[in-house]
Design a protein around this motif. Structure first.
Motif, mmCIF file in Angstrom:
data_model
loop_
_atom_site.group_PDB
_atom_site.id
_atom_site.type_symbol
_atom_site.label_atom_id
_atom_site.label_comp_id
_atom_site.label_asym_id
_atom_site.label_seq_id
_atom_site.Cartn_x
_atom_site.Cartn_y
_atom_site.Cartn_z
ATOM 1 N N SER A 145 8.352 -53.163 -23.859
ATOM 2 C CA SER A 145 8.063 -51.688 -24.221
ATOM 3 C C SER A 145 6.601 -51.020 -23.735
ATOM 4 N N PRO A 146 5.531 -52.215 -24.062
ATOM 5 C CA PRO A 146 4.176 -51.734 -23.611
ATOM 6 C C PRO A 146 4.192 -51.948 -21.950
ATOM 7 N N SER A 147 3.508 -50.932 -21.175
ATOM 8 C CA SER A 147 3.572 -51.484 -19.814
ATOM 9 C C SER A 147 2.447 -52.693 -19.521
ATOM 10 N N PRO A 148 2.570 -52.941 -18.400
ATOM 11 C CA PRO A 148 1.467 -54.249 -17.990
ATOM 12 C C PRO A 148 0.113 -53.744 -18.413
ATOM 13 N N PHE A 149 -0.310 -52.650 -17.899
ATOM 14 C CA PHE A 149 -1.510 -52.023 -18.005
ATOM 15 C C PHE A 149 -1.868 -51.809 -19.361
ATOM 16 N N GLU A 150 -0.994 -51.385 -20.203
ATOM 17 C CA GLU A 150 -1.230 -51.126 -21.850
ATOM 18 C C GLU A 150 -1.403 -52.646 -22.354
ATOM 19 N N ARG A 151 -0.889 -53.731 -21.887
ATOM 20 C CA ARG A 151 -0.887 -54.813 -22.688
ATOM 21 C C ARG A 151 -2.237 -55.473 -22.317
ATOM 22 N N LEU A 152 -2.960 -54.860 -21.027
ATOM 23 C CA LEU A 152 -4.389 -55.501 -20.757
ATOM 24 C C LEU A 152 -5.266 -54.730 -21.515
ATOM 25 N N ARG A 153 -5.186 -53.433 -21.912
ATOM 26 C CA ARG A 153 -6.324 -52.725 -22.533
ATOM 27 C C ARG A 153 -6.797 -53.522 -23.684
ATOM 28 N N PRO A 154 -6.056 -53.991 -24.644
ATOM 29 C CA PRO A 154 -6.693 -54.663 -25.871
ATOM 30 C C PRO A 154 -7.808 -55.748 -25.590
ATOM 31 N N ARG A 155 -7.553 -56.407 -24.375
ATOM 32 C CA ARG A 155 -8.420 -57.537 -23.929
ATOM 33 C C ARG A 155 -9.745 -57.089 -23.278
ATOM 34 N N MET A 156 -9.717 -55.573 -22.944
ATOM 35 C CA MET A 156 -10.899 -55.055 -22.184
ATOM 36 C C MET A 156 -11.715 -54.364 -23.058
ATOM 37 N N ASN A 157 -13.037 -54.149 -22.388
ATOM 38 C CA ASN A 157 -14.235 -53.433 -22.995
ATOM 39 C C ASN A 157 -14.311 -52.090 -22.350
ATOM 40 N N ASP A 158 -14.746 -51.336 -23.118
ATOM 41 C CA ASP A 158 -14.647 -49.667 -22.552
ATOM 42 C C ASP A 158 -16.363 -49.627 -21.965
ATOM 43 N N ILE A 159 -17.005 -49.719 -20.769
ATOM 44 C CA ILE A 159 -18.156 -49.979 -20.326
ATOM 45 C C ILE A 159 -18.978 -48.627 -20.203
ATOM 46 N N ILE A 160 -18.333 -47.490 -20.318
ATOM 47 C CA ILE A 160 -19.045 -46.294 -20.222
ATOM 48 C C ILE A 160 -18.730 -45.279 -21.267
#
Length: 331
Positions: A24-39
């Motif tokens: 149900s979540p797209s591949p990139f949506e699954r990545l986002r929780p592991r990532m940091n917002d740098i700006i």
């Protein structure tokens, strides 16, 4: 470069090998929780896969990187450098064309491997880049920093007048010189000997332009010049210009008369010039300091054989001339 299972996961999603509830979540949506917002606006998200060391990449630096760009449902990159043995050194602000990728690189350290998820405004925009990048595409970049050089510092220094250059601390000049030498070494390792030689000579010129010098500064300049002379000498040998190689080898010997690399370079140059006696002299001096160095010993054997062959040919020539002269006298 490792993709840490990301692409295989994408393939399983596409082929329907995972249960419906996990798709149900797209591949990139699954990545986002592991990532940091740098700006801070969600436009560039970052995941550090392998940390690096040292300070982050400075502005206007030149970076040596491997990178691959992916669309969301593709297991093949739309662009990559991972197949290149020698990726191109890229200048920030000039060669890196994606704003998000450049901003991401400024957060990275030497040796680091990270992923960046870029929104369209930081990647290819609303128009995309047909036929490879669709409109308003979110893209993923995997990036590994192999090395970087602070070329911004070099650029700033070179734009100064000679008077301004002479006012900067000696430590700054030496940093600029070391960066130029590192550029030269990169070119040399890629067999780009003309480019390498030009960078070494540029560094040599900056040292030569230094104005009033204390005794301590003079010694520091000599210390910085020595590897430059040795590197130029080797580049000239690769370019098959032994006269110039010998010139810079001798310059190195003027600084350090017992330097084995300088003696070896001069020995190589003399050999190419068929000046075997001089080559033998240089190499025996080098051998005296490093008697078990295989490069020195192998070249010395080659020079000795060439020298013997040369003497034998010279002896034969004189014998022939003597016989001819003797024959003409009898007549």
């Amino acid at each position: 470069m490792s993709r840490n299972g990301l692409i295989s996961s994408l393939r399983r999603l596409i082929n329907g090998e995972e249960p419906l509830e996990t798709r149900s979540p797209s591949p990139f949506e699954r990545l986002r929780p592991r990532m940091n917002d740098i700006i801070g606006d969600g436009g560039i998200l970052k995941e550090v896969v392998q940390p690096g060391e040292g300070p982050p990449v400075p502005e206007n630096a030149s970076v040596l990187i491997h990178y691959s760009g992916f669309l969301e449902y593709s297991d093949q990159p739309f662009e990559t450098t991972t197949h290149l043995k020698y990726p191109q050194m890229m200048k920030l602000g000039r060669d890196v064309t994606l704003a998000g990728l450049e901003l991401g690189l400024l957060t990275m350290k030497k040796g680091e491997f990270s992923r960046f998820l870029l929104q369209p405004q930081y990647a290819y925009g609303e128009m995309g880049c047909p036929p490879f990048i669709p409109t308003a595409a979110v893209v993923l970049y995997e990036v590994q920093i192999l090395d970087y050089l602070d070329s911004g510092q070099v650029d700033d220094f070179i734009t100064m007048s000679l008077e301004q250059q002479n006012t900067v601390p000696m430590s700054t000049l030496l940093e600029v010189v070391n960066t130029l030498r590192s550029f030269g070494n990169r070119f040399f390792n890629q067999n780009r000997y003309y480019n390498a030689k030009d960078r070494y000579k540029q560094a040599m010129t900056l040292l030569g332009n230094r104005g009033t010098q204390s005794d301590l500064e003079k010694e520091r300049i000599k210390t910085a010049l020595l590897p430059l002379y040795l590197n130029i000498s080797l580049a000239e040998l690769r370019l098959e210009r032994p006269h110039k190689a010998l010139k810079y080898g001798n310059k190195a010997l003027e600084i350090d008369s017992a330097n084995t690399k300088a003696l070896f370079r001069c020995g190589q140059a003399y050999l190419e010039l068929h000046e075997y006696a001089s080559a033998h002299c240089c190499l025996t001096s080098a051998q005296a300091q490093k008697p078990f160095d295989s490069d020195i010993n192998n070249l010395l054997r080659k020079v000795t054989m060439c020298y013997k062959d040369s003497l034998d040919k010279e002896k034969d020539l004189y014998s022939k001339m003597f016989r001819e002269l003797k024959g003409s006298v009898k007549m």
